[in-house]
Design a protein around this motif. Structure first.
Motif, PDB file in Angstrom:
ATOM      1  N   CYS A 168       0.837  -1.273   0.049  1.00 51.66           N
ATOM      2  CA  CYS A 168      -0.045  -0.119  -0.043  1.00 51.66           C
ATOM      3  C   CYS A 168       0.889   1.219  -0.090  1.00 51.66           C
ATOM      4  CB  CYS A 168      -0.933   0.037   1.218  1.00 51.66           C
ATOM      5  SG  CYS A 168      -0.270  -0.135   2.727  1.00 51.66           S
ATOM      6  N   TYR A 169       2.163   1.172   0.261  1.00 47.82           N
ATOM      7  CA  TYR A 169       3.023   2.459   0.189  1.00 47.82           C
ATOM      8  C   TYR A 169       3.881   2.412  -1.136  1.00 47.82           C
ATOM      9  CZ  TYR A 169       1.408   2.676   5.060  1.00 47.82           C
ATOM     10  OH  TYR A 169       0.519   2.744   6.285  1.00 47.82           O
ATOM     11  N   LEU A 170       3.792   1.543  -1.814  1.00 47.43           N
ATOM     12  CA  LEU A 170       4.401   1.522  -3.017  1.00 47.43           C
ATOM     13  C   LEU A 170       3.892   2.483  -4.133  1.00 47.43           C
ATOM     14  CD1 LEU A 170       6.728   0.375  -4.587  1.00 47.43           C
ATOM     15  CD2 LEU A 170       5.575  -1.562  -5.503  1.00 47.43           C
ATOM     16  N   ASN A 171       4.601   3.532  -4.365  1.00 46.94           N
ATOM     17  CA  ASN A 171       4.026   4.612  -5.300  1.00 46.94           C
ATOM     18  C   ASN A 171       4.320   4.310  -6.564  1.00 46.94           C
ATOM     19  OD1 ASN A 171       2.879   6.856  -6.104  1.00 46.94           O
ATOM     20  ND2 ASN A 171       3.825   8.298  -4.573  1.00 46.94           N
ATOM     21  N   TRP A 172       3.291   4.031  -7.578  1.00 42.08           N
ATOM     22  CA  TRP A 172       3.703   3.699  -8.949  1.00 42.08           C
ATOM     23  C   TRP A 172       2.634   3.996 -10.002  1.00 42.08           C
ATOM     24  CZ3 TRP A 172       2.310  -0.899 -11.806  1.00 42.08           C
ATOM     25  CH2 TRP A 172       1.690  -1.692 -11.182  1.00 42.08           C
ATOM     26  N   ASP A 173       2.810   4.109 -11.091  1.00 41.13           N
ATOM     27  CA  ASP A 173       1.689   4.189 -12.006  1.00 41.13           C
ATOM     28  C   ASP A 173       1.680   3.166 -13.193  1.00 41.13           C
ATOM     29  OD1 ASP A 173      -0.262   6.798 -13.134  1.00 41.13           O
ATOM     30  OD2 ASP A 173       0.226   5.609 -14.768  1.00 41.13           O
ATOM     31  N   LEU A 174       0.500   2.772 -13.694  1.00 44.03           N
ATOM     32  CA  LEU A 174       0.360   1.813 -14.517  1.00 44.03           C
ATOM     33  C   LEU A 174       1.434   2.055 -15.816  1.00 44.03           C
ATOM     34  CD1 LEU A 174      -3.424   0.614 -14.481  1.00 44.03           C
ATOM     35  CD2 LEU A 174      -1.366  -0.446 -13.633  1.00 44.03           C
ATOM     36  N   GLU A 175       1.493   3.350 -15.978  1.00 42.17           N
ATOM     37  CA  GLU A 175       2.443   3.523 -17.268  1.00 42.17           C
ATOM     38  C   GLU A 175       3.856   3.183 -17.101  1.00 42.17           C
ATOM     39  OE1 GLU A 175       2.507   7.829 -17.937  1.00 42.17           O
ATOM     40  OE2 GLU A 175       0.454   7.880 -18.649  1.00 42.17           O
ATOM     41  N   SER A 176       4.230   2.899 -15.932  1.00 43.47           N
ATOM     42  CA  SER A 176       5.595   2.292 -15.601  1.00 43.47           C
ATOM     43  C   SER A 176       5.776   0.811 -16.215  1.00 43.47           C
ATOM     44  CB  SER A 176       5.805   2.360 -14.033  1.00 43.47           C
ATOM     45  OG  SER A 176       5.782   3.310 -13.479  1.00 43.47           O
ATOM     46  N   LEU A 177       4.706   0.210 -16.456  1.00 47.10           N
ATOM     47  CA  LEU A 177       4.800  -1.290 -17.090  1.00 47.10           C
ATOM     48  C   LEU A 177       5.148  -1.267 -18.344  1.00 47.10           C
ATOM     49  CD1 LEU A 177       1.493  -2.523 -15.815  1.00 47.10           C
ATOM     50  CD2 LEU A 177       3.491  -3.025 -14.822  1.00 47.10           C
ATOM     51  N   ALA A 178       5.410  -0.172 -19.100  1.00 44.95           N
ATOM     52  CA  ALA A 178       5.922   0.027 -20.539  1.00 44.95           C
ATOM     53  C   ALA A 178       7.329  -0.471 -20.589  1.00 44.95           C
ATOM     54  CB  ALA A 178       5.899   1.483 -21.035  1.00 44.95           C
ATOM     55  N   GLY A 179       8.039  -0.512 -19.211  1.00 44.56           N
ATOM     56  CA  GLY A 179       9.354  -0.952 -18.970  1.00 44.56           C
ATOM     57  C   GLY A 179       9.587  -2.488 -19.076  1.00 44.56           C
ATOM     58  N   LEU A 180       8.300  -3.282 -18.982  1.00 45.45           N
ATOM     59  CA  LEU A 180       8.325  -4.632 -18.732  1.00 45.45           C
ATOM     60  C   LEU A 180       7.727  -5.309 -20.046  1.00 45.45           C
ATOM     61  CD1 LEU A 180       7.203  -4.784 -14.967  1.00 45.45           C
ATOM     62  CD2 LEU A 180       9.504  -4.543 -15.878  1.00 45.45           C
ATOM     63  N   PRO A 181       8.309  -5.096 -21.196  1.00 45.00           N
ATOM     64  CA  PRO A 181       7.776  -5.605 -22.386  1.00 45.00           C
ATOM     65  C   PRO A 181       7.309  -7.016 -22.517  1.00 45.00           C
ATOM     66  CG  PRO A 181      10.241  -5.267 -22.704  1.00 45.00           C
ATOM     67  CD  PRO A 181       9.740  -4.914 -21.309  1.00 45.00           C
ATOM     68  N   GLN A 182       7.869  -7.969 -21.652  1.00 48.52           N
ATOM     69  CA  GLN A 182       7.378  -9.413 -21.877  1.00 48.52           C
ATOM     70  C   GLN A 182       6.425  -9.954 -20.684  1.00 48.52           C
ATOM     71  OE1 GLN A 182      10.447 -12.127 -22.900  1.00 48.52           O
ATOM     72  NE2 GLN A 182      12.161 -10.620 -23.430  1.00 48.52           N
ATOM     73  N   THR A 195      -1.656   4.464  -9.248  1.00 47.43           N
ATOM     74  CA  THR A 195      -2.697   5.131 -10.003  1.00 47.43           C
ATOM     75  C   THR A 195      -2.271   4.616 -11.415  1.00 47.43           C
ATOM     76  OG1 THR A 195      -0.642   6.910 -10.170  1.00 47.43           O
ATOM     77  CG2 THR A 195      -2.118   7.227  -8.476  1.00 47.43           C
ATOM     78  N   GLY A 196      -3.244   5.394 -12.229  1.00 49.97           N
ATOM     79  CA  GLY A 196      -3.254   5.267 -13.617  1.00 49.97           C
ATOM     80  C   GLY A 196      -4.409   4.724 -14.362  1.00 49.97           C
ATOM     81  N   ASN A 197      -4.443   4.652 -15.805  1.00 52.92           N
ATOM     82  CA  ASN A 197      -5.361   3.994 -16.577  1.00 52.92           C
ATOM     83  C   ASN A 197      -5.315   2.759 -17.032  1.00 52.92           C
ATOM     84  OD1 ASN A 197      -7.260   3.938 -19.009  1.00 52.92           O
ATOM     85  ND2 ASN A 197      -7.983   5.949 -18.335  1.00 52.92           N
ATOM     86  N   ILE A 198      -6.103   1.955 -17.123  1.00 55.43           N
ATOM     87  CA  ILE A 198      -5.999   0.547 -17.606  1.00 55.43           C
ATOM     88  C   ILE A 198      -5.505   0.725 -18.796  1.00 55.43           C
ATOM     89  CG2 ILE A 198      -7.059  -0.656 -15.768  1.00 55.43           C
ATOM     90  CD1 ILE A 198      -9.396  -1.147 -17.924  1.00 55.43           C
ATOM     91  N   ASN A 199      -5.886   1.467 -19.737  1.00 52.47           N
ATOM     92  CA  ASN A 199      -5.273   1.720 -21.147  1.00 52.47           C
ATOM     93  C   ASN A 199      -3.788   1.701 -21.538  1.00 52.47           C
ATOM     94  OD1 ASN A 199      -4.656   3.794 -23.558  1.00 52.47           O
ATOM     95  ND2 ASN A 199      -6.236   2.831 -24.050  1.00 52.47           N
ATOM     96  N   SER A 200      -3.225   1.892 -20.093  1.00 50.21           N
ATOM     97  CA  SER A 200      -1.692   1.869 -20.187  1.00 50.21           C
ATOM     98  C   SER A 200      -1.242   0.346 -20.419  1.00 50.21           C
ATOM     99  CB  SER A 200      -1.109   2.383 -18.911  1.00 50.21           C
ATOM    100  OG  SER A 200      -1.266   3.660 -18.811  1.00 50.21           O
ATOM    101  N   LEU A 201      -2.158  -0.590 -20.102  1.00 49.92           N
ATOM    102  CA  LEU A 201      -1.823  -1.939 -20.321  1.00 49.92           C
ATOM    103  C   LEU A 201      -1.704  -2.445 -21.666  1.00 49.92           C
ATOM    104  CD1 LEU A 201      -4.084  -3.536 -17.727  1.00 49.92           C
ATOM    105  CD2 LEU A 201      -1.507  -2.849 -17.354  1.00 49.92           C
ATOM    106  N   ARG A 202      -2.183  -1.550 -22.586  1.00 49.19           N
ATOM    107  CA  ARG A 202      -2.196  -1.901 -24.064  1.00 49.19           C
ATOM    108  C   ARG A 202      -0.875  -2.181 -24.598  1.00 49.19           C
ATOM    109  NH1 ARG A 202      -6.761  -2.448 -26.300  1.00 49.19           N
ATOM    110  NH2 ARG A 202      -5.693  -2.497 -28.333  1.00 49.19           N
ATOM    111  N   VAL A 203       0.061  -1.488 -23.998  1.00 52.60           N
ATOM    112  CA  VAL A 203       1.569  -1.868 -24.431  1.00 52.60           C
ATOM    113  C   VAL A 203       1.925  -3.318 -24.286  1.00 52.60           C
ATOM    114  CG1 VAL A 203       2.460   0.496 -24.316  1.00 52.60           C
ATOM    115  CG2 VAL A 203       2.488  -1.087 -22.211  1.00 52.60           C
ATOM    116  N   LEU A 204       1.266  -4.089 -23.385  1.00 54.89           N
ATOM    117  CA  LEU A 204       1.421  -5.370 -23.125  1.00 54.89           C
ATOM    118  C   LEU A 204       0.399  -6.303 -23.751  1.00 54.89           C
ATOM    119  CD1 LEU A 204       2.397  -4.827 -19.254  1.00 54.89           C
ATOM    120  CD2 LEU A 204       4.030  -5.339 -21.207  1.00 54.89           C
TER     121      LEU A 204
END
Length: 319
Positions: A168-182, A195-204
């Motif tokens: 609960c104290y790990l601060n991150w945004d779904l956009e960060s997942l772009a750095g995990l392409p696999q 935080t973030g929008n699930i649209n950010s998952l589309r890179v995966l």
């Protein structure tokens, strides 16, 4: 002092001979052969068998098998620190709360100030050591061990599974997942700071198979943004700010999906609140139509009349 019998002396000599024979056999093995052997051992056993330079060199080349290794104590943290150079090809690791009192992992950027102040006097252990494991395939960070932002966590380009449940104290945004392409599996239930929008998952889109973002109240978007993902099997968006309309689910939507859990903010989502009793038939018909075609998709669905409804009355309100 009792002298050993001849039988005991003979047994000791045989054992010593066996040890010498084993040592001689190991000495004849090449580095590549040792690597093949190490690839069947858990990381702790590999660390124990690094008896000479050849073994140490073999360990550095070994792709450690996918085995649970969870850092939940200072001793295991020190072991992880040694592995950053001794076993750089570690593929799986878990980071949990340090059990010893008076110890914590280093804070990240923009930590929660009250928690940081309350733990300022604790002995700190640098969590950024993790960044040395470039070959990680599975990373589990559970039970609130980290406070703040840690951008390096999203630089593991070979990662297949990320689990940050309960952080609960790990601060991150779904956009960060772009750095995990696999990335194939994402579990971050109970991440109140996510935080973030699930649209950010589309890179995966072409890799994701499992998504659990439940109990993350600051995650928004439309669930239909995931409808054309070709490998999705399970999606849990319950207790998020995600919206949408189940009537948009068509025959070509979520074709590989086996389970879909939607929040009450989605029209027809689990726990959807009707403003009028007369609204219920349309929603129930939409749910029934989906259920008839794919029985497991909207598992355990229910709806209820809003307490703000002019049709509200005391009694059972679940349909």
């Amino acid at each position: 002092m009792t002298r050993p019998t001849k039988q005991e002396e003979g047994g000791s000599k045989l054992a010593a001979a066996d040890d010498n024979k084993m040592a001689s056999t190991i000495d004849r093995l090449g580095t590549d052969e040792l690597v093949n052997i190490f690839e069947y051992l858990p990381p702790e056993d590999i660390m124990r068998t690094r008896l000479n330079k050849k073994m140490r060199d073999a360990a550095k080349k070994t792709f450690v098998p996918m085995t649970d290794f969870v850092v939940d104590s200072v001793i295991k943290y020190d072991a992880m620190a040694a592995m950053t150079t001794a076993l750089p090809h570690l593929q799986q690791i878990g980071i949990s709360y340090l059990h010893e009192e008076g110890h914590k992992y280093s804070d990240g950027d923009d930590p929660y100030e009250r928690l940081a102040a309350n733990t300022a006097d604790l002995t700190t252990h640098d969590i950024q050591l993790l960044s040395n494991f470039k070959w990680l395939r599975s990373l589990d960070i559970c039970y609130r061990p980290l406070n703040g932002r840690f951008p390096f966590l999203f630089n593991f380009t070979l990662l297949h599974k990320l689990n940050t449940s309960g952080c609960c104290y790990l601060n991150w945004d779904l956009e960060s997942l772009a750095g995990l392409p696999q990335l194939k599996e994402l579990f971050c239930t109970g991440n109140e700071s996510l935080t973030g929008n699930i649209n950010s998952l589309r890179v995966l889109k072409d890799t994701l198979a499992m998504v659990d973002i439940s109990d993350c109240p600051h995650v928004a978007g439309n669930f239909m943004d995931l409808a054309d993902f070709p490998h999705l099997k399970c999606v849990d968006l319950s207790c998020t700010a995600v919206t949408g309309d189940i009537r948009d689910i068509g025959k070509q939507s979520f074709q590989t999906l086996e389970l879909l859990l939607l929040p009450s903010g989605v029209y027809g989502g689990t726990g959807y609140e009707f403003q009028r009793i007369s609204d219920a038939p349309d929603v129930v018909m939409a749910v029934y139509s989906i259920h008839k075609q794919r029985p497991s998709l909207l598992k355990d669905w229910y709806g209820k009349l809003s307490k703000d409804s002019p049709d509200w009355y005391d009694g059972e309100d679940d349909f």
